[in-house]
Design a protein around this motif. Structure first.
Motif, mmCIF file in Angstrom:
data_model
loop_
_atom_site.group_PDB
_atom_site.id
_atom_site.type_symbol
_atom_site.label_atom_id
_atom_site.label_comp_id
_atom_site.label_asym_id
_atom_site.label_seq_id
_atom_site.Cartn_x
_atom_site.Cartn_y
_atom_site.Cartn_z
ATOM 1 N N LEU A 120 0.853 -1.190 0.000
ATOM 2 C CA LEU A 120 0.000 0.000 0.000
ATOM 3 C C LEU A 120 0.889 1.239 0.000
ATOM 4 O O LEU A 120 1.695 1.431 0.915
ATOM 5 C CB LEU A 120 -0.912 0.005 1.228
ATOM 6 N N ARG A 121 0.749 2.062 -1.045
ATOM 7 C CA ARG A 121 1.494 3.320 -1.130
ATOM 8 C C ARG A 121 0.567 4.462 -0.743
ATOM 9 O O ARG A 121 -0.499 4.627 -1.341
ATOM 10 C CB ARG A 121 2.032 3.536 -2.542
ATOM 11 N N VAL A 122 0.976 5.254 0.237
ATOM 12 C CA VAL A 122 0.148 6.358 0.721
ATOM 13 C C VAL A 122 0.835 7.684 0.416
ATOM 14 O O VAL A 122 2.015 7.872 0.749
ATOM 15 C CB VAL A 122 -0.104 6.237 2.241
ATOM 16 N N ASP A 123 0.107 8.585 -0.218
ATOM 17 C CA ASP A 123 0.617 9.903 -0.507
ATOM 18 C C ASP A 123 0.597 10.745 0.765
ATOM 19 O O ASP A 123 -0.461 10.950 1.356
ATOM 20 C CB ASP A 123 -0.238 10.569 -1.594
ATOM 21 N N GLU A 124 1.759 11.250 1.195
ATOM 22 C CA GLU A 124 1.840 11.954 2.472
ATOM 23 C C GLU A 124 1.087 13.277 2.462
ATOM 24 O O GLU A 124 0.651 13.755 3.508
ATOM 25 C CB GLU A 124 3.307 12.190 2.845
ATOM 26 N N SER A 125 0.949 13.892 1.303
ATOM 27 C CA SER A 125 0.287 15.196 1.256
ATOM 28 C C SER A 125 -1.220 15.094 1.226
ATOM 29 O O SER A 125 -1.921 15.889 1.849
ATOM 30 C CB SER A 125 0.780 15.990 0.038
ATOM 31 N N SER A 126 -1.750 14.088 0.510
ATOM 32 C CA SER A 126 -3.211 13.990 0.362
ATOM 33 C C SER A 126 -3.828 12.870 1.182
ATOM 34 O O SER A 126 -5.027 12.871 1.448
ATOM 35 C CB SER A 126 -3.564 13.775 -1.108
#
Length: 405
Positions: A120-126
């Motif tokens: 799972l890749r999570v975008d830190e900004s959104s």
């Protein structure tokens, strides 16, 4: 056999740690336009775009072969399977709520495949996330060894204690309520350390999966697993789900005498015979084990109206019983000597829902016990029950035209 293929519980550490990150909530949305399920070299590749990261787990199951993704929680509303799965039959894919707070995606596998990579890749900004799962082809022995639902204490702690709903994505579909008998402080019959409650829960899940693979139906289970659910509550669950039919599963044990094979019961105030009456009495006694108050009185007028509704539904329930027995006989080749009977089972008393109770066998019979604990034989029983229900749905729809006239 190694049960867990891959078990991943995403803690989301750092995923929402920045000031600009999206606040984490229990519900994520699936962005269908940015998600896809494809094949590469005959093996599936899954990429799901989510509005935020969520805890999840990935594993495969056998008989039939399928990939399972559990989430806490993903909103699949408005998503069409055809838009997700490319160049494949959309009926191989299904998704929806598995119980309150939890979602599930199930993908049928035409060939043995195991999970080679998941992340799972999570975008830190959104806070938005992409879940990627890659499978690779394998041989049947390796697939069998690496398949099975994971067992993890941390995951189990998150399970809510209420009953689950697993449904198709079609709001217009018919609703079938499956009722695995007993549970909790009422284990039902016990033989060789095997309880009726556990065995019937497994069977109900397998029937549910078979029905969902056919499409065009919603399926509700009356209990989650170990918990006790009163007979009255089981009927209320069916009413709340606006069920089109209700099927209860049991596997009794006889204190004396010998019996084996499946029997399907419909509701009747007068039992088919003394054995059926005694069986209904044992099942109805379950509420007493949990201290349920059975002293309520029915309103006289309401009772009359319910009797009229039952009178109308009685032939529909009897037709359902005949269809299921025919399906079981076709697939399994054996039923009880008098396979269709009736008795006063409380769980069958919803006046407006065609209802049957299936005694799939007798745990007091060594032969039945061996068969019911054999996944291969049990799948034949599942297919028979599934085919009987499907045949009834078709015939009942046709009969509905005549009833309206």
């Amino acid at each position: 056999m190694t049960r867990a293929v891959i078990f991943i519980l995403c803690a989301l550490l750092g995923a929402v740690s920045t000031a600009s990150a999206q606040p984490f909530t229990a519900l994520a949305r699936l962005e269908a336009s940015e998600s896809r399920i494809t094949t590469q070299g005959g093996a599936f590749q899954v990429e799901l775009s989510l509005s935020q990261g969520v805890p999840y787990r990935v594993y495969t199951l056998t008989e039939p072969a399928r990939l399972v993704l559990d989430f806490r929680e993903v909103d699949f509303s408005g998503v069409d399977a055809k838009s997700l799965i490319l160049n494949e039959n959309p009926k191989t894919l299904r998704f929806g709520a598995v119980r309150p707070g939890w979602s599930r995606l199930v993908l049928d596998l035409p060939k043995p495949q195991v999970v080679s990579q998941a992340g799972l890749r999570v975008d830190e900004s959104s806070g938005a996330a992409v879940l990627s799962v890659a499978l690779q082809l394998t041989d049947p022995e390796e697939f069998q060894r690496r398949s099975g639902a994971p067992s993890d204490p941390e995951w189990d702690k998150l399970r809510p204690s209420v009953s689950p709903t697993v449904s198709s994505s079609d709001d217009k579909a018919l609703t079938i309520v499956l009722d695995p008998g007993h549970g909790g402080i009422d284990p039902g019959a016990v033989s060789a350390g095997i309880t009726e409650a556990d065995l019937m829960f497994v069977l109900a899940q397998e029937v549910r999966d078979a029905l969902l693979r056919s499409g065009d139906v919603n399926v509700v289970l009356t209990r989650q697993g170990e918990e006790f659910v009163s007979l009255e509550r089981r009927v209320k669950i069916a009413r709340a789900a606006e069920a089109d039919l209700f099927v209860s599963f049991h596997a009794d044990a006889l204190a004396s005498g010998k019996a084996n094979g499946a029997t399907v019961y419909t509701l009747s105030e007068e039992a088919s015979d003394a054995a059926s009456a005694a069986l209904a009495e044992r099942h109805n006694r379950a509420d007493l084990l949990a201290g349920v108050d059975l002293s309520g009185q029915n309103d006289e007028i309401a009772a009359i109206l319910m009797d009229l509704a039952r009178l109308e539904n009685k032939p529909r329930s009897e037709a359902l019983a005949r269809g299921i027995i025919l399906g079981i006989n076709t697939e399994v080749g054996h039923t009880y000597k008098r396979p269709i009977q009736s008795a006063g089972f409380s769980v069958l008393k919803a006046p407006d829902i065609p209802s049957v109770l299936i005694e799939v066998g007798f745990l007091s019979s060594k032969d039945d016990l061996t068969k019911l604990t054999d996944p291969i034989w049990r799948m034949k029983m599942v297919v028979g029950i599934h085919n009987g229900i499907q045949a009834w749905l078709l015939n009942d729809a046709a009969d509905a035209q005549l009833r309206r006239k």
